[in-house]
Design a protein around this motif. Structure first.
Motif, short mmCIF file in Angstrom:
data_model
loop_
_atom_site.label_atom_id
_atom_site.label_comp_id
_atom_site.label_asym_id
_atom_site.label_seq_id
_atom_site.Cartn_x
_atom_site.Cartn_y
_atom_site.Cartn_z
N LEU A 121 13.41 51.73 18.33
CA LEU A 121 13.77 53.12 18.60
C LEU A 121 15.04 53.59 17.90
CD1 LEU A 121 13.04 53.23 22.45
CD2 LEU A 121 11.55 54.00 20.57
N THR A 122 15.81 52.68 17.32
CA THR A 122 17.11 53.02 16.73
C THR A 122 17.07 52.84 15.22
OG1 THR A 122 18.19 52.22 18.74
CG2 THR A 122 19.59 52.51 16.82
N GLU A 123 17.67 53.82 14.52
CA GLU A 123 17.80 53.71 13.06
C GLU A 123 18.57 52.43 12.73
OE1 GLU A 123 16.46 55.53 10.76
OE2 GLU A 123 15.95 57.43 11.73
N PRO A 124 18.11 51.62 11.78
CA PRO A 124 18.74 50.33 11.51
C PRO A 124 20.20 50.41 11.05
CG PRO A 124 17.04 50.80 9.88
CD PRO A 124 16.95 51.87 10.93
N GLU A 125 20.61 51.50 10.45
CA GLU A 125 22.00 51.59 9.99
C GLU A 125 22.98 51.86 11.12
OE1 GLU A 125 20.03 55.62 9.40
OE2 GLU A 125 19.52 53.57 8.85
N LEU A 126 22.47 52.13 12.33
CA LEU A 126 23.34 52.43 13.46
C LEU A 126 23.78 51.19 14.24
CD1 LEU A 126 21.65 55.69 14.82
CD2 LEU A 126 23.65 55.45 13.32
N TYR A 127 23.30 50.02 13.84
CA TYR A 127 23.70 48.78 14.53
C TYR A 127 23.58 47.60 13.59
CZ TYR A 127 18.76 47.54 15.03
OH TYR A 127 17.46 47.21 14.77
N GLU A 128 24.26 46.51 13.96
CA GLU A 128 24.14 45.23 13.26
C GLU A 128 23.76 44.17 14.27
OE1 GLU A 128 27.76 44.46 11.12
OE2 GLU A 128 27.54 46.28 9.92
N GLY A 129 23.08 43.13 13.80
CA GLY A 129 22.54 42.12 14.71
C GLY A 129 21.31 42.71 15.38
N GLY A 130 21.00 42.21 16.57
CA GLY A 130 19.92 42.79 17.36
C GLY A 130 18.53 42.61 16.80
N THR A 131 18.33 41.66 15.89
CA THR A 131 16.99 41.47 15.33
C THR A 131 16.05 40.90 16.39
OG1 THR A 131 17.55 39.29 14.50
CG2 THR A 131 17.76 41.13 12.96
N LEU A 132 14.80 41.34 16.32
CA LEU A 132 13.74 40.74 17.13
C LEU A 132 13.17 39.61 16.30
CD1 LEU A 132 11.68 40.58 19.46
CD2 LEU A 132 10.34 42.33 18.24
N ASP A 133 13.41 38.37 16.74
CA ASP A 133 12.97 37.18 16.02
C ASP A 133 11.85 36.50 16.79
OD1 ASP A 133 15.01 37.43 14.03
OD2 ASP A 133 16.43 36.49 15.42
N LEU A 134 10.84 36.02 16.09
CA LEU A 134 9.75 35.26 16.69
C LEU A 134 9.73 33.86 16.12
CD1 LEU A 134 8.70 38.40 16.70
CD2 LEU A 134 6.68 37.29 17.59
N ASN A 135 9.50 32.88 16.98
CA ASN A 135 9.40 31.49 16.59
C ASN A 135 7.94 31.22 16.24
OD1 ASN A 135 9.00 28.69 16.62
ND2 ASN A 135 10.67 28.37 18.05
N LEU A 136 7.70 30.90 14.97
CA LEU A 136 6.34 30.63 14.52
C LEU A 136 6.06 29.14 14.42
CD1 LEU A 136 6.00 33.35 11.72
CD2 LEU A 136 5.45 33.53 14.16
N GLY A 137 6.84 28.33 15.11
CA GLY A 137 6.67 26.89 15.07
C GLY A 137 7.54 26.28 14.00
N SER A 138 7.10 26.33 12.77
CA SER A 138 7.87 25.75 11.68
C SER A 138 8.75 26.78 10.98
CB SER A 138 6.92 25.11 10.65
OG SER A 138 6.08 26.11 10.10
N ALA A 139 8.70 28.01 11.43
CA ALA A 139 9.49 29.07 10.79
C ALA A 139 9.89 30.11 11.84
CB ALA A 139 8.68 29.73 9.69
N GLN A 140 10.83 30.93 11.44
CA GLN A 140 11.26 32.04 12.27
C GLN A 140 10.98 33.32 11.49
OE1 GLN A 140 15.09 31.68 14.34
NE2 GLN A 140 15.64 33.64 13.43
N TRP A 141 10.47 34.34 12.16
CA TRP A 141 10.12 35.60 11.52
C TRP A 141 10.87 36.72 12.22
CZ3 TRP A 141 7.50 39.97 13.37
CH2 TRP A 141 7.03 40.87 12.39
#
Length: 182
Positions: A121-141
């Motif tokens: 919901l927020t424009e990416p330039e308005l914050y830093e960090g806060g990524t939604l990360d998913l664990n795909l087993g052998s990798a992170q997305w």
């Protein structure tokens, strides 16, 4: 397929409207586990939107997006949307975050979660960090940060929101329910 992205489920103006609807209501601590604040696990302010009235357009759009994504990517047996829409605010003032977790949990409704959809919901330039990360087993997305984009994934997948280090990030989450996986 582990994840599915809808690049522009909502327009930037619609995202701003959703944030306004959320902030006009009561936002409460979102890190409660058994009635006790668990800030090491989650620091966020949350509120719930109804699926009718002013926020009715949100649920209508979510349902259409989920139906299309489920046909294209998951083919899960989705029968219901038992829970209201959750809007979360992760803020730099308390390093808002949500540590690694899955969305299937205790309780009859949480056990029936099949798909999770998270809308940026927020424009990416308005914050830093806060990524939604998913664990795909052998990798992170990491999910796209484009405002209005939606990321869908199986609710049993481990995921997190990394700490926000500048600004604030708002997201909309909805869970799709169905019979237990077999």
């Amino acid at each position: 397929m582990f994840t599915h992205t809808i690049p522009a489920l909502f327009t930037p103006d619609e995202c701003a409207r959703i944030v306004s609807l959320a902030e006009s209501g009561e936002m409460r601590e979102g890190g409660l586990v058994g009635g006790v604040q668990q800030a090491s696990i989650r620091r966020a302010r949350i509120t719930w939107l109804d699926d009718q009235g002013e926020a009715g357009f949100v649920m209508d759009r979510i349902m259409r997006g989920v139906a299309e994504a489920n046909r294209e990517a998951f083919r899960f047996d989705i029968t219901d949307f038992h829970e209201r829409l959750q809007v979360a605010r992760y803020d730099e003032s308390d390093e808002g975050h949500y540590d690694w977790h899955s969305d299937i949990g205790d309780g009859a409704i949480a056990r029936q979660r099949k798909l999770t959809i998270v809308v940026q919901l927020t424009e990416p330039e308005l914050y830093e960090g806060g990524t939604l990360d998913l664990n795909l087993g052998s990798a992170q997305w990491s999910a796209p940060r484009t405002v209005g984009s939606a990321t869908l994934f199986a609710s049993f997948m481990l995921h997190r929101v990394a700490p926000v280090t500048r600004g604030a990030r708002h997201s909309l989450t909805c869970w799709c329910h169905g019979p237990s996986f077999r």
